[in-house]
Design a protein around this motif. Structure first.
Motif: not given
Length: 88
Positions: A15-29
């Motif tokens: 919640y504090d880092t990964v989801l808030k600080k990355n664009p969706v394409s980077v998150l999915v990959r």
């Protein structure tokens, strides 16, 4: 592993880092790769090759390493840095 053992817990990092600080394409990959790592460990608990990650490897760097908080997420999942990168 207690939360205090390695710092922030998995949900905190997500919640504090990964989801808030990355664009969706980077998150999915990145998160698909983390999921595959965890599924492989679950399905092959005795196979050491699934319990070690080459942090400098092209796949890790290109998918999880580019995700802000990616290494911290792996640490919160119980992986630890060693001389040979990450091991669980």
């Amino acid at each position: 592993m207690a939360q205090d053992d390695y710092g922030k817990g998995v949900l905190d990092v997500l919640y504090d880092t990964v989801l808030k600080k990355n664009p969706v394409s980077v998150l999915v990959r990145g998160l698909e790769t983390v999921q595959r790592i965890l599924v492989n460990i679950h399905e092959n608990p005795e196979d050491e090759k699934y319990r070690t990650i080459r942090i400098r490897g092209k796949t890790f760097q290109g998918k999880v390493g580019t995700m802000e908080g990616g290494v911290e997420l792996m640490m919160s999942l119980g992986f630890r840095k060693t001389a040979k990168d990450f091991e669980e």
